[in-house]
Design an enzyme around this catalytic site. Structure first.
Site, PDB file in Angstrom:
ATOM      1  N   LYS A 115      -4.825   1.301  -0.901  1.00  0.00           N
ATOM      2  CA  LYS A 115      -5.180   2.593  -0.059  1.00  0.00           C
ATOM      3  C   LYS A 115      -6.249   3.405  -0.127  1.00  0.00           C
ATOM      4  O   LYS A 115      -6.664   3.942   0.639  1.00  0.00           O
ATOM      5  CB  LYS A 115      -3.706   3.205  -0.196  1.00  0.00           C
ATOM      6  CG  LYS A 115      -2.462   2.476   0.083  1.00  0.00           C
ATOM      7  CD  LYS A 115      -1.386   3.152   0.789  1.00  0.00           C
ATOM      8  CE  LYS A 115      -0.199   2.455   1.353  1.00  0.00           C
ATOM      9  NZ  LYS A 115       0.173   1.326   0.736  1.00  0.00           N
TER      10      LYS A 115
HETATM   11  C1  LIG Z   1       0.648   0.020   1.169  1.00  0.00           C
HETATM   12  C2  LIG Z   1       0.851  -1.272   0.654  1.00  0.00           C
HETATM   13  C3  LIG Z   1       0.800  -2.413   1.250  1.00  0.00           C
HETATM   14  C4  LIG Z   1       1.611  -2.607   2.623  1.00  0.00           C
HETATM   15  O1  LIG Z   1       0.376  -2.220   3.501  1.00  0.00           O
HETATM   16  P1  LIG Z   1       0.830  -1.959   4.779  1.00  0.00           P
HETATM   17  O2  LIG Z   1      -0.533  -1.303   5.652  1.00  0.00           O
HETATM   18  O3  LIG Z   1       1.765  -0.879   4.929  1.00  0.00           O
HETATM   19  O4  LIG Z   1       1.337  -3.097   5.568  1.00  0.00           O
HETATM   20  C5  LIG Z   1       0.876  -3.690   0.456  1.00  0.00           C
HETATM   21  N1  LIG Z   1       0.398  -3.568  -0.805  1.00  0.00           N
HETATM   22  C6  LIG Z   1       0.178  -2.478  -1.598  1.00  0.00           C
HETATM   23  C7  LIG Z   1      -0.143  -2.447  -3.062  1.00  0.00           C
HETATM   24  C8  LIG Z   1       0.383  -1.414  -0.718  1.00  0.00           C
HETATM   25  O5  LIG Z   1       0.042  -0.285  -1.565  1.00  0.00           O
END
Ligand SMILES: *Cc1c(COP(=O)(O)O)cnc(C)c1O
Length: 494
Positions: A115
């Site tokens: 993120k």
């Molecule tokens: C948010 C997240 C995801 C999922 O990503 P999306 O964009 O919601 O599909 C996968 N792995 C981790 C570690 C995340 O923080």
């Protein structure tokens, strides 16, 4: 380049500048903003990008989508967001796991999860949008978190002009490591509260705050405008397009593929944001043959891709890949729009909210299946994948990445497709040390950050990422626990 809503069914849809789309987040009709067209990259463009570093690549791609932003601003923002101090020398390195299988590591940022790739730049885009639109109020970012998003948002918004940020998490609902990461947050415009209750209580309370007109007026009297750091904001999505293109360039530069070769991409998926960004890269001309959409036991997307039916009326599982524990993948709406248009999208979203289920038509389903394969992993398969990949390849993955790797391997064994496979690696194994450790045969039970990090490092001979090690050293700043009835007062106070 202008933006429109996925649900605007009029003949001449309302068009919005990118800065306004980023400021608003959600379109007024509750649809999501999408670009009116997709800019194209030629092979020559890809060659030019191959010669650039990550911040330059990011500025180049962003400038194609955010045409109302100044080019110099974007270059400076990308340079700062993806700096060596924040991300190390390579912001999104591609590591070879074994022949034909690559890991695109998206967790070298300040919170060690993917993120950061979006949340380090998005606040700068918002702050600039506020300046461009002459906004006088303080924009207050309110976040309900079950752990990881909160910390990434705090790091992204810290000391960003024109904004402050308040993060609320369920007391006793996050791991000690996650709590410590948030409690030690630095910055002059940040606040963190634990709330009595579970995550649903906190999230529901925040939703009430966002839809409470009276409360918004009270805040405005104090010069405060509420906003969210939600993953449906275009400003969070567009920076994610960059690393797919960047990974391709890196594979060309390393000689693992030749310019023009196709790759496959596998993404551990929750809200469908990350994988959708990859789809945008493909639409821009990136040679991607197929996307593998990887899910954990909450496999609503696997079923959707295989059967053409999206049915959220199912049991919800708490898994060891919690950021993928999602039953409504909001960004799927953007894919539906790009394949079937706004009439179809508006209709399907209405069915989803009224009945919790929708079925797409055969033609739309065929188009999705041409590009996407859906796979899922049960908990024991995820643990087995972590163990296997560490044992056979010496590569340690976190629980989310393991879902991706396991699904990619299932796809390869089902199809014998030997196209180079890039798996998006979404978190450092040190973000989930207990589950990772126990998967490789350790016996970790104590939920204590220092013990978990040090044991995992000793056992595997891998280094603890610096930002996580630092949280062990930083002083705790935030310890307040509040009742949810107190939130109205907290969020409206200057
Ligand atoms: C948010 C997240 C995801 C999922 O990503 P999306 O964009 O919601 O599909 C996968 N792995 C981790 C570690 C995340 O923080």
């Amino acid at each position: 380049m202008k933006y429109r809503s996925t649900r605007d069914t009029s003949l001449s849809p309302v068009m919005t500048e990118s800065s306004a789309a980023i400021k608003k987040g959600l379109a007024p009709d509750s649809g999501l903003y999408v670009p009116e067209e997709i800019p194209q990259l030629s092979e020559k463009d890809l060659e030019a990008l191959t010669g650039m570093d990550y911040p330059e690549r990011a500025a180049y791609i962003l400038s194609l989508f955010l045409t109302d932003y100044d080019g110099d601003f974007l270059r400076k923002a990308c340079r700062e967001a993806y700096s060596v101090e924040s991300f190390g020398k390579y912001a999104a390195p591609v590591k070879k796991v074994k022949d034909g299988l690559y890991s695109l590591e998206l967790w070298h940022g300040p919170t060690c999860a993917f993120k950061d790739m979006a949340l380090q730049i998005m606040p700068r885009l918002l702050s600039e949008a506020l300046r461009m639109t002459g906004e006088k109020n303080l924009t207050r970012i309110l976040v309900a978190t079950s752990g990881d998003t909160g910390k990434a948002a705090l790091e992204g918004y810290r000391d960003i002009e024109g904004t402050d940020i308040m993060v609320f998490y369920p007391k006793d609902g996050v791991s000690k490591m996650q709590e410590r990461q948030m409690a030690t947050q630095e910055g002059n415009n940040v606040a963190v509260y634990s709330v009595y209750g579970n995550f649903d209580d906190v999230q529901t309370k925040l939703k009430e705050i966002f839809s409470d007109k009276g409360l918004a007026d009270r805040a405005k009297e104090n010069g405060i405008l509420f906003s969210s750091a939600n993953s449906i904001n275009w400003g969070r999505l567009v920076p994610q397009v960059v690393y797919y293109i960047s990974a391709y360039c890196d594979l060309v530069a390393s000689g693992d593929i030749v310019m023009g070769d196709k790759i496959n991409v596998c993404v551990p998926t929750g809200n469908f944001g990350n994988i959708f960004a990859g789809y945008i890269a493909r639409r821009m001309g990136l040679p991607v043959k197929r996307f593998i959409c990887a899910s954990n036991s909450n496999n609503v997307l696997t079923d959707f891709i295989n059967n053409g039916v999206y049915d959220k009326r199912r049991e919800f599982y708490k898994t060891m890949s919690p950021s993928m524990d999602i039953l409504v993948s909001s960004n799927l709406e953007r894919l539906l729009f790009m394949i079937g248009g706004s009439d179809m999208t508006a209709d399907l979203m209405k069915q989803l909210s009224e009945n919790g289920i929708y079925k797409i038509d055969g033609e739309t389903h065929a188009k999705i299946k041409e590009m996407f394969s859906g796979y899922c992993l049960a908990e024991d398969e995820t643990a087995a994948t972590i163990k296997k990949i560490f044992g056979e390849c010496g590569y340690l993955t976190d629980t989310h990445t393991a879902v991706g790797v396991g699904c990619a391997l299932k796809y390869i064994s089902d199809t014998d497709d030997r196209t180079a496979m890039v798996v998006a690696s979404t978190a450092s194994p040190y973000k989930f040390p207990m589950d990772v450790g126990n998967s490789i045969g350790m016996n970790m039970e104590k939920d204590d950050p220092e013990y978990l990090l040090r044991s995992l490092s000793e056992y595997t001979g891998t280094p603890i990422p610096r930002p996580l090690e630092r949280t062990l050293e930083l002083p705790v700043r935030f310890t307040a626990s509040v009742r949810k009835e107190e939130l109205d007062g907290i969020v409206t106070k200057r």
